[in-house]
Design a protein around this motif. Sequence first.
Motif, PDB file in Angstrom:
ATOM      1  N   LYS A  19      14.103  -3.550  -6.772  1.00 35.56           N
ATOM      2  CA  LYS A  19      13.478  -2.293  -7.194  1.00 35.56           C
ATOM      3  C   LYS A  19      12.294  -1.954  -6.298  1.00 35.56           C
ATOM      4  O   LYS A  19      12.127  -0.802  -5.881  1.00 35.56           O
ATOM      5  N   GLN A  20      11.483  -2.944  -5.973  1.00 32.49           N
ATOM      6  CA  GLN A  20      10.344  -2.706  -5.076  1.00 32.49           C
ATOM      7  C   GLN A  20      10.828  -2.211  -3.712  1.00 32.49           C
ATOM      8  O   GLN A  20      10.224  -1.324  -3.125  1.00 32.49           O
ATOM      9  N   MET A  31      13.790   5.697   5.533  1.00 28.98           N
ATOM     10  CA  MET A  31      14.776   4.678   5.181  1.00 28.98           C
ATOM     11  C   MET A  31      14.128   3.711   4.188  1.00 28.98           C
ATOM     12  O   MET A  31      12.992   3.276   4.399  1.00 28.98           O
ATOM     13  N   SER A  32      14.845   3.398   3.124  1.00 29.11           N
ATOM     14  CA  SER A  32      14.283   2.494   2.117  1.00 29.11           C
ATOM     15  C   SER A  32      14.002   1.131   2.741  1.00 29.11           C
ATOM     16  O   SER A  32      14.675   0.710   3.687  1.00 29.11           O
ATOM     17  N   THR A  54       0.789  -1.228   0.000  1.00 30.91           N
ATOM     18  CA  THR A  54       0.000   0.000   0.000  1.00 30.91           C
ATOM     19  C   THR A  54       0.825   1.284   0.000  1.00 30.91           C
ATOM     20  O   THR A  54       0.257   2.363  -0.131  1.00 30.91           O
ATOM     21  N   GLY A  55       2.126   1.174   0.179  1.00 32.34           N
ATOM     22  CA  GLY A  55       2.958   2.371   0.287  1.00 32.34           C
ATOM     23  C   GLY A  55       3.165   3.079  -1.027  1.00 32.34           C
ATOM     24  O   GLY A  55       3.110   2.477  -2.101  1.00 32.34           O
ATOM     25  N   GLU A  56       3.379   4.380  -0.923  1.00 27.52           N
ATOM     26  CA  GLU A  56       3.676   5.178  -2.099  1.00 27.52           C
ATOM     27  C   GLU A  56       5.164   5.076  -2.414  1.00 27.52           C
ATOM     28  O   GLU A  56       5.965   4.735  -1.553  1.00 27.52           O
ATOM     29  N   ASP A  81      12.242   1.438  -3.948  1.00 31.31           N
ATOM     30  CA  ASP A  81      11.278   2.488  -4.295  1.00 31.31           C
ATOM     31  C   ASP A  81      10.280   2.822  -3.195  1.00 31.31           C
ATOM     32  O   ASP A  81       9.385   3.634  -3.403  1.00 31.31           O
ATOM     33  N   ARG A  82      10.409   2.184  -2.064  1.00 31.58           N
ATOM     34  CA  ARG A  82       9.512   2.490  -0.955  1.00 31.58           C
ATOM     35  C   ARG A  82      10.336   2.685   0.304  1.00 31.58           C
ATOM     36  O   ARG A  82      11.418   2.135   0.450  1.00 31.58           O
ATOM     37  N   ALA A  83       9.788   3.463   1.202  1.00 28.10           N
ATOM     38  CA  ALA A  83      10.522   3.777   2.431  1.00 28.10           C
ATOM     39  C   ALA A  83       9.561   3.778   3.617  1.00 28.10           C
ATOM     40  O   ALA A  83       8.341   3.796   3.451  1.00 28.10           O
TER      41      ALA A  83
END
Length: 164
Positions: free
Chosen positions: A119-120, A134-135, A59-61, A123-125
């Motif tokens: 990559k997933q 933090m990623s 659900t994260g941006e 691209d989210r933190a």
Amino acid sequence: MLKINEQAREALIGEVDGLTDEELNKKSADDQWSIKQVLEHLYLMEAAVTKTIQTQLETGEVVIAEEKPIELTINRTMKVNSPDFSLPSESFVTLEELKVNLAATHQDLKELFESTNDKQLEDRAYLHPVFGQMSLKQWIPFVGYHEMRHIEQIKEVKSKLGLK
């Protein structure tokens, strides 16, 4: 990526193997954690990090976070208060029970990492109380560094209790 986690876990188990359940549950002072409480904190934290990564993946941006110096986590001169969700109980727990819980959370994090592409994770933190955003990719080895920090704490508790 998981190398630090595997090394930390091996060292952690090596540090507590051979201790009796009574030794694990004994405190050096009322305001200090027992070794059992440190171990409980570790699996509660690992479980929470795994769940947070899963949630952010679902659900994260997209948030690109700068790389953080997570290896500084080992430095125990900086006191960090544990989040409420990772505070251990006062209950008596055996080493075998602790090992089962530690193995389960470790396996869950490992499976999550192995089933997700870089990559997933890049691209989210998620917000860390000290390092900021933090990623998700850095959260995985952070668990290993966090464990290494607490291995030092266990050594201190053992010393205060007169244990080898």
